[in-house]
Scaffold this motif. Structure first.
Motif, mmCIF file in Angstrom:
data_model
loop_
_atom_site.group_PDB
_atom_site.id
_atom_site.type_symbol
_atom_site.label_atom_id
_atom_site.label_comp_id
_atom_site.label_asym_id
_atom_site.label_seq_id
_atom_site.Cartn_x
_atom_site.Cartn_y
_atom_site.Cartn_z
ATOM 1 N N GLN A 381 0.488 -2.461 5.047
ATOM 2 C CA GLN A 381 1.629 -2.923 5.852
ATOM 3 C C GLN A 381 2.187 -4.229 5.285
ATOM 4 N N MET A 382 1.302 -5.129 4.893
ATOM 5 C CA MET A 382 1.739 -6.406 4.323
ATOM 6 C C MET A 382 2.574 -6.167 3.064
ATOM 7 N N LEU A 383 2.087 -5.314 2.187
ATOM 8 C CA LEU A 383 2.794 -5.045 0.936
ATOM 9 C C LEU A 383 4.100 -4.299 1.191
ATOM 10 N N SER A 384 4.050 -3.363 2.099
ATOM 11 C CA SER A 384 5.244 -2.561 2.399
ATOM 12 C C SER A 384 6.367 -3.420 2.974
ATOM 13 N N GLN A 385 6.020 -4.261 3.917
ATOM 14 C CA GLN A 385 7.036 -5.131 4.517
ATOM 15 C C GLN A 385 7.599 -6.115 3.497
ATOM 16 N N SER A 386 6.742 -6.597 2.631
ATOM 17 C CA SER A 386 7.192 -7.566 1.634
ATOM 18 C C SER A 386 8.145 -6.925 0.630
ATOM 19 N N LEU A 387 7.905 -5.660 0.311
ATOM 20 C CA LEU A 387 8.792 -4.965 -0.614
ATOM 21 C C LEU A 387 10.186 -4.765 -0.029
ATOM 22 N N LEU A 388 10.292 -4.859 1.285
ATOM 23 C CA LEU A 388 11.583 -4.658 1.960
ATOM 24 C C LEU A 388 12.399 -5.935 2.087
ATOM 25 N N CYS A 389 11.826 -7.073 1.648
ATOM 26 C CA CYS A 389 12.531 -8.357 1.786
ATOM 27 C C CYS A 389 13.574 -8.510 0.674
ATOM 28 N N LYS A 390 14.599 -7.709 0.724
ATOM 29 C CA LYS A 390 15.587 -7.683 -0.356
ATOM 30 C C LYS A 390 16.321 -9.007 -0.509
ATOM 31 N N VAL A 400 5.322 -6.659 -5.701
ATOM 32 C CA VAL A 400 5.104 -5.703 -6.796
ATOM 33 C C VAL A 400 3.866 -6.100 -7.588
ATOM 34 N N LYS A 401 3.778 -7.375 -7.931
ATOM 35 C CA LYS A 401 2.629 -7.845 -8.715
ATOM 36 C C LYS A 401 1.330 -7.638 -7.935
ATOM 37 N N ALA A 402 1.371 -7.959 -6.633
ATOM 38 C CA ALA A 402 0.167 -7.828 -5.816
ATOM 39 C C ALA A 402 -0.246 -6.365 -5.685
ATOM 40 N N CYS A 446 3.977 -5.051 -15.093
ATOM 41 C CA CYS A 446 3.227 -4.395 -14.015
ATOM 42 C C CYS A 446 3.353 -2.876 -14.123
ATOM 43 N N LEU A 447 4.562 -2.415 -14.439
ATOM 44 C CA LEU A 447 4.774 -0.978 -14.623
ATOM 45 C C LEU A 447 3.885 -0.459 -15.754
ATOM 46 N N ILE A 448 3.805 -1.226 -16.831
ATOM 47 C CA ILE A 448 2.971 -0.826 -17.970
ATOM 48 C C ILE A 448 1.493 -0.822 -17.581
ATOM 49 N N GLU A 449 1.071 -1.841 -16.815
ATOM 50 C CA GLU A 449 -0.324 -1.888 -16.383
ATOM 51 C C GLU A 449 -0.668 -0.699 -15.497
#
Length: 1306
Positions: A381-390, A400-402, A446-449
């Motif tokens: 939930q923490m990550l999902s909400q943070s991804l929405l902070c446009k 994304v990094k986290a 990050c995408l590459i990792e």
């Protein structure tokens, strides 16, 4: 008091500013002052400095960095000494600092410190002892303030993923001490040592005279930079808790391990740790380290050397922009545990490195400890909400990094990864937005990792990811680095999930042209072709990155997917007026040859015809690329290419060697000839030997003159290498050209003494030794003494050669060749040559672990290669000297093998070098050489007596068995097993103690279990959604690796039965069920083949005793006589043969039952075809042994006419001895069936013997050989009959027979 504290804080902040001074003296004095401060004071001052908004950003940043370093250092040493109330205050102040800090960079550094402290708050039971930080993190994540959201994600990221494999520190908490108890103890000043503290602590020593207590263990076995000085020099901190804490400290534990490892090195945690690495992690780190093994002897960069067509191709698998390298030694030792470790390593404390750094690659619990599953939905939930902070890109970027860090840290938990899949669209969008803004390339990384570690997590968004990456690659407005990152994402996905990527092959027609377009991005340097140095490739350039990408894609995806799209573009590029397109097309052919081998092989003629004209291209770089392509094709398709196209290639390459105006092209054509000659059949090369030698002599003469007049040397260096390669292939045919070249070569060794000519000198030494080996001792002897003196002079004159001096490895290899040439005569030179070889073999590589702060702004240095371990640390190895070490180890094997007892003087010293190298995990070839050497060294030592050999074996055996147990590479494991088998064969019965034989059986049991497990895993992959025919090819390759291991297990069992006979049977029963299972009809044919080989050994060496196991193998052995697989038929037939020879009367009926199957195999119309001839001859041998040893249940008179009609045989030399021995028996007893009515079969008998001799079916040293000759000699007594017999022979058979008879009577 407060005023004084304020003054102290102010002074401290001035000290921080001084630490950043550009004046070295000021900075050094400040560092000394800082180091003298007590740790509790440092903590207080640093935390206060972090919170002081009045001081500068730079000062606050440094304070946060130093604070993190304190926490990452000897935390368990100092933290318990900090009063409880101060610990609580520090935690609270740090959390407040995160909330209050206004500068983003400073806040991030403070978050790093928070993460590091929290990391240390997890105890041995994985309990988090700072729950407030979790609460704070989740509160920040839910905050309306984007700064706090970003901070929460930063803490989460750096704890969970940035160092996912970092060794967890001790918690630093002592039992369940209360704050009250700590305060009470602080008030006591007059404490005494209690004698009962020593109970159970043999390490604890009390010095009554000095009134101090010490740790004898740390003093004796502690590691520099890590030990507590107070416990080594003596402490008066007389508290039982102090003693208990030291007992639990990392330094003390490591000292205990060191003491234990000294006695039992095979119990070291490093070896346990490397065993526990996942296969993926091991492959990941190993592939990177393998690419780091540069060949410094040529003074080239690693990439230049590996790309040179004279030495084959091996692209660095990761582009330069994803690798961290360092130029200088670590100069920050002492500031943290990381730097302490690095400093100790640079002092060659290699054991310490292994013990501590390898642990950095292990998976340990993250910030949530054993509560991660409980928090998983909250995390999501923490990550999902943070991804929405446009509206707050920084928050999204941290999310994304986290997320990437969290997934990579949990890459083995498929259910967890699936649980987070719905976050992927937001991640991909955020990455795309980051490319648009071009502010932070970390998201692309990050995408590459994720592509590298959790590729299937990306599956659901492949339809978006592929077009996005293609857009990035094709966007000429983006900086090159960004375009290369887009390309790397696709390439990495292709390498880690090739079958999945092949499902999206619709994007290949778009991808390949884009990569080829990047390969065209070259600069036109006017003086490029006339430079006297090998080309130094710009690894950051689009052209080189794209070329490497094309190679990797071809290898990963295969020719079926890649080649059509490459070929659709190349013809047009070759016709382009712009030289860069022609160059790129030719380099593309070089790059894809390995991966597209199967498909290109069918069109090789067309490819050669397309490339050859460009050897005459007007542009030198195109001619260079054409040489590169032909050289690479010669390597990838040899010897087929050489056999089919030698007429076209040799003359064209020789013509280009006259291009004196363009030395780089000239040298490259000579290098391509090296590739051609290395895999060229001797019969073909000698056709061109005269013309090649004429050309090389001409070029050598001209270039030697240029060296004297202008100092240019590059072409001369390459021509010397080419000469050596051609001579190596031509062997004795080179004798006619020997006198043309040897004087010049000796002159160069004598006179090329300038430092800039050391590579030329080394290559010339190599050339001389290879020519000597080619022409043989008889021809070389005229120069041998002089050459030996030149080599000795080189060695003594260059006694202070650097470890990476290119002459070293050339010298070491040359000595080994001289040993092969001279044989036992070389022994006299050993005292002079062994020094450098032993030094090189004993070289300890420098390794280092650096944190991100120390890696910043360091220039690239090819002497060091680093593997990034998360975002905070990099682990590296200094590669200079590693290849020399490997070469030296291989040369020691050569000396021991060739000189035998003549090497006895050095056997003990070499054993002490080689045995530890069984666990040298930085280089496979070194471990292989170490393992290979051991049986030869035992042979060398035998001259010193049984007791000496026994003591040597007692040292070798447990270490060799341990090497088998912990070997991480499937390709190296068989070499260890082979070494054990050879050693047992040489030492014989009783060489293994009960303990060692038990351990060996456990190891074989484990390997056999792993064999079945890996087979089952491959079967699962065959039903995977991404399974295709190319996956099947990979699985078959893995099958081959497993079968090779199985063959060496069989060899080991063979050695035990061969030396211990039926005594081994009770021990064998521990692993017997595996060989019953392997024999099952449902098993693959290699399993059945090697299982039969083991049962063959049971029959051969246990004889009649083997009957107790008949229920396990007998019926299958009979059935497999007619198996579809020739290898299985051969093993079964051999088993029937040894059953007849050694099994006794109990097997007589079984042998009778086997006869129809044996005759069926032998009489099959295709029985003598190449794939069937060995099984057939083993079947004939089996019938032979039945007739000779166990014929009670067969009609011999009925069998012998058939048997006689099957002769001659010649393929299997081992079985030929039995067959022809029986023939001699029958002839010598005048058996009527063999001789025929009135000796009418004599012409056929002579024909059989003549064919056997002509085909060299029997070795001349075998007794049966002379028996055959004696039969011919006896027939010669009747010349009339003998002449009739000779008329039926071919001229070749007559000649062979005549020579054999003449030599035997001479």
């Amino acid at each position: 008091m407060r005023g004084k504290m304020a003054d102290d804080q102010a002074h401290f902040e001035v000290l921080l500013q001084s630490l950043m001074s550009t004046d070295n003296n000021v900075r050094q004095q400040s560092e000394e002052a800082y180091d003298k401060l007590p740790v509790p004071s440092k903590l207080t001052f640093l935390v206060s400095a972090c919170r002081n908004q009045i001081t500068s950003v730079e000062t606050r940043t440094l304070a946060a960095v130093l604070l993190r370093r304190l926490f990452s250092g000897n935390f368990e040493e100092f933290w318990p000494q900090v009063p409880g109330d101060m610990q609580t205050a520090i935690k609270e102040q740090l959390i407040l600092s995160v909330q209050e800090e206004t500068s983003v960079p400073v806040r991030r550094k403070i978050c790093d410190a928070v993460s590091e402290l929290a990391r240390n708050m997890i105890d041995d039971d994985d309990n988090m002892n700072w729950p407030e930080v979790l609460k704070f993190m989740f509160e920040c994540a839910s905050s309306e303030q984007p700064e706090l959201k970003e901070s929460a994600l930063h803490i989460f990221r750096y704890f969970e993923g940035a160092q996912p494999n970092k060794k967890r520190k001790e918690s630093g908490l002592i039992g369940t001490q209360t704050e009250k108890k700590k305060r009470y103890e602080l008030e006591i000043t007059d404490r005494q040592f209690k004698p009962h503290w020593k109970n159970g602590r043999s390490w604890l020593f009390y010095d009554e005279e000095l009134n101090t207590m010490k740790c004898l263990l740390c003093k004796e076995h502690g590691h520099p930079g890590k030990i507590s000085k107070s416990w080594v020099q003596g402490t008066q901190n007389f508290k039982i808790d102090t003693v208990k804490f030291h007992e639990k400290s990392l330094a003390h534990i490591d000292a205990e391990k060191s003491q234990k490892n000294t006695k039992n090195p095979d119990q070291a945690e490093s070896f346990v740790a490397i065993r526990q690495l996942s296969a993926a992690n091991m492959a990941h780190y190993r592939s990177r380290f393998r690419n780091a093994h540069c060949v410094a002897k040529r003074d080239w960069s690693f990439r230049d050397y590996m790309k040179n067509p004279g030495h084959g191709k091996n692209y660095t698998r990761r582009p330069e922009y994803l690798r961290n390298t360092t130029k200088e030694r670590i100069d920050a030792a002492g500031h943290s545990g990381v730097e302490d470790a690095a400093a100790a390593i640079l002092l060659n404390d290699f054991d310490y490195e292994i013990e501590n750094l390898i642990w950095c690659f292990r998976n340990v619990p993250g910030i949530f400890g054993n509560q991660q599953a409980h928090y998983i939905d909250v995390i999501k939930q923490m990550l999902s909400q943070s991804l929405l902070c446009k509206d707050h890109p920084a928050v999204v970027n941290e999310a994304v990094k986290a997320t990437a860090a969290f997934l990579v840290a949990n890459d083995k938990q498929q259910s967890l990864i699936s649980h987070f899949k719905d976050l992927l669209p937001g991640i991909v969008q955020a990455i795309a937005d980051s490319v648009t803004t071009q502010e932070d390339d970390a998201l692309m990384k990050c995408l590459i990792e994720m592509a590298e570690n959790v590729p299937k997590f990306l599956r659901s968004q492949m339809e978006t990811i592929f077009p996005f990456c293609l857009k990035v690659i094709s966007d000429g407005n983006l900086p090159d680095m960004w375009r290369q990152l887009g390309m790397e994402a696709i390439v990495t996905l292709s390498e880690t999930a090739p079958a999945m990527v092949r499902k999206f092959d619709k994007f290949m027609p778009l991808l390949v042209p884009q990569i080829l377009a990047l390969m065209v991005d070259l600069e036109d340097e006017e003086d490029w072709s006339v430079q006297d140095e090998p080309e130094e490739e710009d690894t950051d350039s689009n052209a080189i990155a794209a070329e490497s990408a094309l190679d990797r894609l071809a290898c990963a995806l295969g020719g079926k997917t890649m080649l059509p799209h490459i070929l659709s573009s190349i013809p047009q590029m070759l016709q382009n007026a712009d030289w860069r397109y022609r160059h790129a097309a030719l380099m593309a052919i070089s790059a894809c040859a390995e991966g597209c081998h199967q498909q290109m092989e069918h069109m090789l003629g067309n490819i050669i015809d397309a490339v050859l004209p460009f050897l005459k291209d007007p542009h030198p770089r195109v001619r260079y690329a054409a040489c590169n392509a032909l050289g690479q094709l010669s390597t990838d398709f040899g010897p087929t290419l050489q056999k089919k196209f030698h007429q076209k290639l040799v003359s064209e390459l020789l013509q280009l060697m006259d291009d004196d105006a363009n030395p780089r092209v000239q040298a490259h054509s000579a290098a391509a000839l090296v590739n051609f000659s290395e895999d060229c059949p001797k019969t073909i090369l000698v056709q061109y030997l005269d013309v090649i030698m004429i050309k090389l002599e001409q070029v050598l003469s001209r270039k030697f003159k240029e060296l004297m007049e202008r100092g240019t040397k590059m072409v001369l260096e390459q021509v010397v290498t080419t000469l050596a390669s051609v001579a190596d292939t031509a062997e004795e045919k080179f004798i006619t050209h020997y006198d043309k070249f040897m004087p010049s070569l000796k002159y160069m060794v004598q006179n090329a003494i300038q430092p800039e000519l050391k590579l030329l000198r080394g290559k010339t030494i190599e050339c001389i030794s290879l020519i000597g080996l080619a022409v043989g001792k008889e021809k070389f002897v005229q120069d041998c003494s002089e050459v030996m003196q030149l080599l000795l002079k080189t060695q003594t004159d260059q006694a202070d050669m650097a470890d990476d001096d290119p002459q070293i490895s050339y010298m070491i290899s040359a000595w080994a060749r001289m040993c092969k040439i001279l044989g036992k005569e070389f022994q006299q030179y050993l005292p002079l040559v062994m020094g450098p070889v032993l030094r090189a073999a004993s070289l300890k590589p420098e390794v280092a672990l650096l944190d991100s702060e120390d890696m910043k702004d360091l220039e690239t240095d090819t002497d060091w290669q680093f593997v990034t371990v998360g975002d905070q640390q990099s682990f590296g190895i200094r590669t200079a000297g590693l290849e020399e070490k490997a070469t030296a180890c291989q040369m020691l094997v050569c000396y021991a093998r060739e000189l035998k007892e003549g090497f006895a003087e050095y056997a003990e010293e070499v054993v002490k070098i080689m045995v530890p190298l069984l666990k040298f995990y930085f280089h496979d070839d070194i471990r292989i050489a170490a393992s290979e050497s051991l049986p030869y060294l035992i042979d060398c030592a035998k001259i010193r007596g049984e007791q000496y050999v026994a003591e040597m074996w007692n040292y070798i055996c447990p270490n060799l068995l341990k090497a088998i147990e912990i070997e991480p590479e499937q390709s190296v494991l068989p070499e260890h097993l082979n070494s054990v088998a050879k050693c047992i064969e040489k030492l014989g019965r009783g060489c293994l103690s009960q303990e060692n034989i038990t351990l060996l059986m456990q190891l074989l049991d484990k390997q056999l279990q792993e064999h079945f497990k890996r087979q089952a895993e491959r079967q699962e992959k065959r039903v995977d959604e991404d399974y295709d025919e190319i996956v099947e090819e990979t699985l078959l390759d893995e099958d081959d690796e497993d079968v090779y291991v199985l063959s060496k297990i069989s060899d080991t069992v063979h050695s035990l039965f061969g030396t211990h006979k039926e005594e081994f049977m009770p021990v064998f029963e521990q692993i017997l069920p595996h060989f019953v299972k392997l024999l099952g009809p449902e098993r693959p044919w290699p399993d059945r083949q090697w299982a039969l080989c083991v049962w063959d050994d049971v029959l051969e060496h246990c004889g009649p005793h083997s009957i107790k196991y008949q229920e396990y193998f007998l019926q299958n052995m009979l059935t497999y006589l007619c198996d579809k697989s020739g290898e299985v038929r051969q093993a079964a037939a051999y088993g029937i043969g040894v059953m007849a020879q050694f099994g006794g009367v109990n097997y007589a009926q079984t042998l009778s039952e086997a006869m129809p199957s044996l005759m069926k195999v032998i009489n099959d119309p295709e029985s003598r075809s190449p794939e069937n001839v060995n099984p057939t001859e083993n079947a004939i041998s089996a019938v032979t042994k039945i007739c000779k040893y166990n014929a009670s249940c067969i009609n011999l008179d009925q069998v012998l006419p058939f048997w006689f009609s099957w002769l001659p045989v010649w393929e299997d030399e081992d079985e030929a001895v039995h067959i022809y021995g029986y023939l001699c028996d029958l002839i010598e007893m005048n058996h009527p069936i063999i001789l025929g009515n009135e000796n009418c079969n004599l012409p056929r008998i002579v024909s059989i013997i003549a064919e056997a001799l002509d085909k060299e079916a029997v070795d001349k040293e075998e007794a049966v050989y002379q028996r055959l000759i004696n039969i011919i000699l006896q027939l010669q007594g009747n010349q009339e009959v003998f002449q009739i017999c000779l008329k039926q022979l071919t001229p070749e058979q007559q000649q062979t027979l005549s020579e054999a008879v003449s030599k035997s009577t001479a």
